[in-house]
Write a protein that holds these residues in place. Structure first.
Motif, PDB file in Angstrom:
ATOM      1  N   ASP A  26      13.811 -66.047   0.302  1.00 56.80           N
ATOM      2  CA  ASP A  26      13.641 -65.182  -0.578  1.00 56.80           C
ATOM      3  C   ASP A  26      14.338 -64.090  -0.376  1.00 56.80           C
ATOM      4  N   ALA A  27      14.767 -63.545   0.811  1.00 50.66           N
ATOM      5  CA  ALA A  27      15.657 -62.494   1.248  1.00 50.66           C
ATOM      6  C   ALA A  27      16.900 -62.872   0.667  1.00 50.66           C
ATOM      7  N   SER A  28      17.578 -63.971   0.979  1.00 51.06           N
ATOM      8  CA  SER A  28      18.895 -64.279   0.545  1.00 51.06           C
ATOM      9  C   SER A  28      19.051 -64.512  -1.204  1.00 51.06           C
ATOM     10  N   ILE A  29      17.923 -65.166  -1.676  1.00 54.07           N
ATOM     11  CA  ILE A  29      17.778 -65.155  -3.492  1.00 54.07           C
ATOM     12  C   ILE A  29      17.835 -63.728  -3.980  1.00 54.07           C
ATOM     13  N   ALA A  30      16.832 -63.012  -3.259  1.00 55.96           N
ATOM     14  CA  ALA A  30      16.751 -61.605  -3.891  1.00 55.96           C
ATOM     15  C   ALA A  30      18.172 -60.971  -3.710  1.00 55.96           C
ATOM     16  N   ALA A  31      18.873 -61.086  -2.659  1.00 55.80           N
ATOM     17  CA  ALA A  31      20.058 -60.280  -2.449  1.00 55.80           C
ATOM     18  C   ALA A  31      21.022 -60.920  -3.577  1.00 55.80           C
ATOM     19  N   LEU A  32      21.258 -62.212  -3.761  1.00 57.62           N
ATOM     20  CA  LEU A  32      22.267 -62.435  -4.531  1.00 57.62           C
ATOM     21  C   LEU A  32      21.921 -62.255  -6.056  1.00 57.62           C
ATOM     22  N   ALA A  33      20.805 -62.526  -6.416  1.00 55.24           N
ATOM     23  CA  ALA A  33      19.962 -62.291  -7.875  1.00 55.24           C
ATOM     24  C   ALA A  33      20.225 -60.904  -8.109  1.00 55.24           C
ATOM     25  N   PHE A  34      19.761 -60.005  -7.303  1.00 49.00           N
ATOM     26  CA  PHE A  34      19.577 -58.638  -7.527  1.00 49.00           C
ATOM     27  C   PHE A  34      20.772 -58.073  -8.027  1.00 49.00           C
ATOM     28  N   TRP A  35      21.852 -58.500  -6.796  1.00 48.65           N
ATOM     29  CA  TRP A  35      23.412 -58.125  -6.956  1.00 48.65           C
ATOM     30  C   TRP A  35      24.023 -58.395  -8.138  1.00 48.65           C
ATOM     31  N   LEU A  36      23.689 -59.707  -8.616  1.00 47.07           N
ATOM     32  CA  LEU A  36      24.610 -60.258  -9.920  1.00 47.07           C
ATOM     33  C   LEU A  36      23.841 -59.531 -11.114  1.00 47.07           C
ATOM     34  N   LEU A  37      22.548 -59.628 -11.153  1.00 47.00           N
ATOM     35  CA  LEU A  37      22.050 -59.507 -12.463  1.00 47.00           C
ATOM     36  C   LEU A  37      20.855 -58.376 -12.273  1.00 47.00           C
ATOM     37  N   GLY A  38      20.238 -58.286 -11.436  1.00 49.58           N
ATOM     38  CA  GLY A  38      19.001 -57.461 -11.246  1.00 49.58           C
ATOM     39  C   GLY A  38      19.209 -55.841 -11.194  1.00 49.58           C
ATOM     40  N   TYR A  39      20.048 -55.648 -10.558  1.00 46.97           N
ATOM     41  CA  TYR A  39      20.536 -54.041 -10.491  1.00 46.97           C
ATOM     42  C   TYR A  39      20.896 -53.593 -11.858  1.00 46.97           C
ATOM     43  N   GLY A  40      21.803 -54.367 -12.270  1.00 49.57           N
ATOM     44  CA  GLY A  40      22.286 -54.040 -14.016  1.00 49.57           C
ATOM     45  C   GLY A  40      21.022 -54.091 -14.889  1.00 49.57           C
ATOM     46  N   PHE A  41      20.113 -55.035 -14.758  1.00 51.48           N
ATOM     47  CA  PHE A  41      18.793 -54.817 -15.624  1.00 51.48           C
ATOM     48  C   PHE A  41      18.026 -53.660 -15.219  1.00 51.48           C
ATOM     49  N   ALA A  42      18.064 -53.273 -14.131  1.00 54.28           N
ATOM     50  CA  ALA A  42      16.984 -52.244 -13.520  1.00 54.28           C
ATOM     51  C   ALA A  42      17.828 -50.837 -13.935  1.00 54.28           C
ATOM     52  N   TYR A  43      19.105 -50.515 -13.788  1.00 49.12           N
ATOM     53  CA  TYR A  43      19.284 -49.276 -13.826  1.00 49.12           C
ATOM     54  C   TYR A  43      20.506 -49.263 -14.791  1.00 49.12           C
ATOM     55  N   GLY A  44      20.721 -50.307 -15.709  1.00 52.49           N
ATOM     56  CA  GLY A  44      21.779 -50.156 -16.565  1.00 52.49           C
ATOM     57  C   GLY A  44      21.284 -49.295 -17.862  1.00 52.49           C
ATOM     58  N   SER A  45      22.327 -49.296 -18.871  1.00 49.85           N
ATOM     59  CA  SER A  45      22.098 -48.315 -20.063  1.00 49.85           C
ATOM     60  C   SER A  45      20.880 -48.897 -20.885  1.00 49.85           C
ATOM     61  N   ASP A  46      20.043 -47.972 -21.266  1.00 51.41           N
ATOM     62  CA  ASP A  46      18.555 -48.448 -21.853  1.00 51.41           C
ATOM     63  C   ASP A  46      19.199 -49.290 -23.128  1.00 51.41           C
ATOM     64  N   SER A  47      18.034 -50.285 -23.367  1.00 49.36           N
ATOM     65  CA  SER A  47      18.347 -51.033 -24.564  1.00 49.36           C
ATOM     66  C   SER A  47      17.123 -51.172 -24.882  1.00 49.36           C
ATOM     67  N   GLY A  48      16.386 -50.192 -25.745  1.00 49.61           N
ATOM     68  CA  GLY A  48      14.960 -50.183 -26.556  1.00 49.61           C
ATOM     69  C   GLY A  48      13.891 -50.025 -25.650  1.00 49.61           C
ATOM     70  N   GLY A  49      14.338 -49.284 -24.360  1.00 53.42           N
ATOM     71  CA  GLY A  49      13.188 -49.036 -23.538  1.00 53.42           C
ATOM     72  C   GLY A  49      12.729 -50.249 -22.538  1.00 53.42           C
ATOM     73  N   PHE A  50      13.343 -51.487 -22.890  1.00 51.04           N
ATOM     74  CA  PHE A  50      12.857 -52.746 -22.255  1.00 51.04           C
ATOM     75  C   PHE A  50      13.563 -53.051 -21.020  1.00 51.04           C
ATOM     76  N   ILE A  51      14.829 -53.166 -21.125  1.00 55.75           N
ATOM     77  CA  ILE A  51      15.722 -53.648 -20.252  1.00 55.75           C
ATOM     78  C   ILE A  51      17.299 -53.110 -20.179  1.00 55.75           C
ATOM     79  N   GLY A  52      17.812 -52.716 -19.244  1.00 58.01           N
ATOM     80  CA  GLY A  52      18.927 -52.477 -19.021  1.00 58.01           C
ATOM     81  C   GLY A  52      20.247 -53.176 -19.308  1.00 58.01           C
ATOM     82  N   LYS A  53      21.093 -52.727 -19.814  1.00 54.43           N
ATOM     83  CA  LYS A  53      22.228 -53.649 -20.318  1.00 54.43           C
ATOM     84  C   LYS A  53      23.817 -52.889 -20.022  1.00 54.43           C
TER      85      LYS A  53
END
Length: 147
Positions: A26-53
Motif C-alpha cells: 500500500d505504501a509503495s503503490i501510494a507513493a508511485l501513484a500519488f507521485w505520477l498522477l495523484g498530486y497533479g489531480f489534487a493540486y493542479g489547475s482547477d477543471s470545473g471544481g472536480f479535478i486538477g489538470k
C-alpha cells in the motif's frame, strides 16, 4: 506501522504475513501513484471544481516542484506537501486493508489500492484543499491563513 500491527492482531495467524505485505505494498503503490498522477489531480489547475489538470501549475510527476530548499526566505519547495499528502493517501488505503483482510484476492486489493491512491483520494483533496467546489464554502484558507 500502527495499522500493520493492529491488522496483524485481528487476522488468523496464518494470514499475518499477507496483511503485513499488503501494508507495505500500500505504501509503495501510494507513493508511485500519488507521485505520477495523484498530486497533479489534487493540486493542479482547477477543471470545473472536480479535478486538477495541467495548466499554470503542472504537478503530474511533480514536474513543477522545485527540487531545492525553497527561496531561502522560509518558503518551501513543495516536496513536504507531497510527502504529507502521500502519507494520508497511503493511510487511507491501509485502513481498508484491515476491513477486507482475509476476504479479497490480492490482485483485486491492489487494483483498489491503485484506484484510491491515484484517483479517489486526490479528487477529494482537490475538492477541499485544491480550489475545488468545497473550497468555495470556506474550506480553503485565504492568504492570511484564515478559514
Amino acid at each position: 506501522a500502527g495499522f500493520a500491527m493492529l491488522e496483524a492482531g485481528i487476522v488468523h495467524p496464518k494470514n499475518v504475513t499477507n496483511i503485513l505485505f499488503k501494508n507495505m505494498i500500500d505504501a509503495s503503490i501510494a507513493a508511485l501513484a500519488f507521485w505520477l498522477l495523484g498530486y497533479g489531480f489534487a493540486y493542479g489547475s482547477d477543471s470545473g471544481g472536480f479535478i486538477g489538470k495541467c495548466g499554470s501549475d503542472c504537478y503530474f510527476g511533480l514536474k513543477d516542484i522545485y527540487n531545492g530548499a525553497g527561496d531561502g526566505k522560509g518558503t518551501s519547495d513543495g516536496w513536504e506537501m507531497w510527502f504529507f499528502q502521500w502519507a494520508f493517501a497511503g493511510a487511507a488505503a491501509t485502513i481498508v486493508a484491515g476491513a477486507v483482510c482475509e476476504r479479497t484476492k490480492l490482485e483485486a486489493y491492489f487494483i483498489y489500492s491503485v484506484f484510491l491512491s491515484t484517483f479517489m483520494y486526490p479528487v477529494i483533496v482537490h475538492w477541499v484543499w485544491g480550489h475545488g467546489w468545497l473550497s468555495a464554502w470556506g474550506a480553503y484558507p485565504d492568504a492570511n491563513g484564515n478559514y
